[in-house]
Design a protein around this motif. Structure first.
Motif, short mmCIF file in Angstrom:
data_model
loop_
_atom_site.label_atom_id
_atom_site.label_comp_id
_atom_site.label_asym_id
_atom_site.label_seq_id
_atom_site.Cartn_x
_atom_site.Cartn_y
_atom_site.Cartn_z
N ALA A 35 0.82 -1.21 0.00
CA ALA A 35 0.00 0.00 0.00
C ALA A 35 0.86 1.26 0.00
O ALA A 35 0.59 2.22 -0.74
CB ALA A 35 -0.95 0.00 1.19
N ASP A 36 1.91 1.27 0.81
CA ASP A 36 2.76 2.46 0.88
C ASP A 36 3.45 2.73 -0.45
O ASP A 36 3.52 3.88 -0.91
CB ASP A 36 3.82 2.27 1.97
CG ASP A 36 3.23 2.32 3.37
OD1 ASP A 36 2.05 2.72 3.50
OD2 ASP A 36 3.94 1.97 4.33
N VAL A 38 2.53 1.80 -3.50
CA VAL A 38 1.55 2.18 -4.52
C VAL A 38 1.04 3.60 -4.29
O VAL A 38 0.98 4.41 -5.22
CB VAL A 38 0.37 1.18 -4.53
CG1 VAL A 38 -0.79 1.72 -5.35
CG2 VAL A 38 0.84 -0.16 -5.08
N GLN A 39 0.71 3.90 -3.05
CA GLN A 39 0.18 5.23 -2.76
C GLN A 39 1.22 6.32 -3.01
O GLN A 39 0.88 7.40 -3.51
CB GLN A 39 -0.34 5.28 -1.32
CG GLN A 39 -1.59 4.45 -1.10
CD GLN A 39 -1.97 4.33 0.36
OE1 GLN A 39 -1.39 4.99 1.24
NE2 GLN A 39 -2.95 3.48 0.66
N GLN A 40 2.47 6.06 -2.69
CA GLN A 40 3.51 7.05 -2.94
C GLN A 40 3.69 7.29 -4.43
O GLN A 40 3.84 8.44 -4.87
CB GLN A 40 4.84 6.59 -2.33
CG GLN A 40 5.97 7.59 -2.48
CD GLN A 40 5.64 8.94 -1.88
OE1 GLN A 40 5.06 9.02 -0.79
NE2 GLN A 40 5.99 10.01 -2.58
N PHE A 42 1.42 6.93 -6.69
CA PHE A 42 0.22 7.65 -7.13
C PHE A 42 0.33 9.13 -6.79
O PHE A 42 0.03 10.00 -7.62
CB PHE A 42 -1.01 7.04 -6.44
CG PHE A 42 -2.33 7.59 -6.89
CD1 PHE A 42 -3.00 7.06 -7.98
CD2 PHE A 42 -2.92 8.66 -6.21
CE1 PHE A 42 -4.23 7.56 -8.39
CE2 PHE A 42 -4.15 9.16 -6.61
CZ PHE A 42 -4.80 8.62 -7.70
N ILE A 43 0.76 9.44 -5.59
CA ILE A 43 0.87 10.83 -5.14
C ILE A 43 1.88 11.60 -5.99
O ILE A 43 1.67 12.79 -6.27
CB ILE A 43 1.25 10.88 -3.65
CG1 ILE A 43 0.07 10.39 -2.78
CG2 ILE A 43 1.68 12.27 -3.22
CD1 ILE A 43 0.43 10.15 -1.33
N THR A 60 -6.58 -0.11 -2.34
CA THR A 60 -5.27 0.45 -2.03
C THR A 60 -5.21 1.94 -2.33
O THR A 60 -4.63 2.72 -1.57
CB THR A 60 -4.17 -0.28 -2.83
OG1 THR A 60 -4.23 -1.68 -2.55
CG2 THR A 60 -2.79 0.25 -2.48
N LEU A 61 -5.82 2.35 -3.43
CA LEU A 61 -5.75 3.76 -3.84
C LEU A 61 -6.79 4.65 -3.18
O LEU A 61 -6.65 5.88 -3.18
CB LEU A 61 -5.89 3.87 -5.36
CG LEU A 61 -4.74 3.31 -6.20
CD1 LEU A 61 -5.06 3.46 -7.69
CD2 LEU A 61 -3.43 4.02 -5.87
N PRO A 63 -7.53 5.78 -0.25
CA PRO A 63 -7.16 6.87 0.67
C PRO A 63 -6.49 8.07 -0.02
O PRO A 63 -6.44 9.15 0.57
CB PRO A 63 -6.18 6.20 1.64
CG PRO A 63 -6.47 4.74 1.53
CD PRO A 63 -6.84 4.52 0.10
N VAL A 64 -5.98 7.89 -1.23
CA VAL A 64 -5.24 8.98 -1.87
C VAL A 64 -5.94 9.54 -3.11
O VAL A 64 -5.41 10.42 -3.78
CB VAL A 64 -3.80 8.54 -2.24
CG1 VAL A 64 -2.98 8.32 -0.98
CG2 VAL A 64 -3.81 7.28 -3.10
N ASP A 71 -5.87 13.13 -10.46
CA ASP A 71 -5.34 11.78 -10.33
C ASP A 71 -4.60 11.36 -11.59
O ASP A 71 -5.03 11.67 -12.70
CB ASP A 71 -6.48 10.79 -10.07
CG ASP A 71 -7.16 11.03 -8.73
OD1 ASP A 71 -6.54 11.66 -7.86
OD2 ASP A 71 -8.32 10.60 -8.57
#
Length: 254
Positions: A35-36, A38-40, A42-43, A60-61, A63-64, A71
């Motif tokens: 998750a960390d 992938v989210q990083q 994405f951000i 997974t996505l 929260p962001v 996006d």
């Protein structure tokens, strides 16, 4: 940057094949913590391609996620490489076009879930500029705008502006150089495009009567060319003397 994530051995094989098609891509197999990572990615606005279940990606996505204008594009493939789904930022972020490219490369089926059918878009340019703006400023900005979407001047339907620019010699020269129609519209014609603008300038409104010349003109031209709801593909960009925006519509070109 393109980042590819796979979670199964079969998916890994497909990912390695995709890396051959996209040498610049970075591939991660079962990254931890998933998750960390992938989210990083994405951000930081990386283009993301997942070879796994759609549900895993969405959970997974979640929260962001922000909105379709911010996006980055996200694709999901099944591990056999039979289906390609543009999951996020289909039109605005270019995921639909990217998915079509991946599907063609793999011989896969493109699965479109957006409301509009996947038809060839009609692209229209809108430009505003200072009076007597040199052609070099206009042309370089136009080419920069097209480059953001991997387009060429041959992909463009028309060049458009507000009617007070109808006699702007270098806008006319730019259109003639690339054999585009040069179309101008009154402030009254352009005003209905206001809800679709990415930004609104009070200065421009006080000067010419609309909140944005380049975006409004591009949007209206796309609407008129296709009889469909237009959308911005490249929000207004500018240099010292000009502004440029790119819009598109879907449907039969008039």
């Amino acid at each position: 940057m393109i980042r590819i994530f796979a979670l199964t051995p079969t998916g890994r094989t497909l990912a390695e094949r995709l890396c051959g098609l996209y040498p610049e891509a970075q591939f991660e197999y079962k990254p931890k913590p998933f998750a960390d990572k992938v989210q990083q990615a994405f951000i930081q606005q990386d283009q993301l391609l997942f070879i796994c279940a759609t549900g895993i990606v969405m959970r997974t996505l979640a929260p962001v996620l922000q909105d379709k204008h911010q996006d980055p594009p996200v694709l999901v493939l099944d591990e056999a490489g039979q289906f390609v789904i543009p999951l996020l930022s289909g039109h605005e972020g270019g995921a639909n076009n990217w998915a079509a490219q991946v599907a063609e490369m793999l011989g896969a089926q493109l699965v479109m879930t957006t409301a509009k059918p996947y038809v060839n878009p009609t692209y229209t340019l809108g430009m505003g500029c200072e009076r007597h703006c040199p052609l070099s400023y206009l042309e370089s900005l136009m080419l920069e705008t097209l480059q953001q979407q991997g387009l060429t001047p041959q992909d463009i339907h028309s060049l458009n502006s507000i009617d007070v620019k109808a006699d702007e010699t270098q806008l006319i020269a730019l259109a003639e150089k690339y054999q585009w129609p040069f179309q101008t519209y009154s402030a009254e014609q352009l005003m209905p495009m206001e809800p679709l603008l990415s930004t609104r300038s009070e200065y421009v409104f006080n000067t010419v009567g609309v909140y944005g010349v380049a975006e409004s003109a591009a949007l209206l031209a796309a609407q008129k060319a296709t009889d469909s709801e237009p959308e911005l593909v490249v929000n207004k960009i500018k240099n010292a003397k000009a502004t440029c925006a790119l819009s598109r519509g879907f449907g039969q070109t008039k």
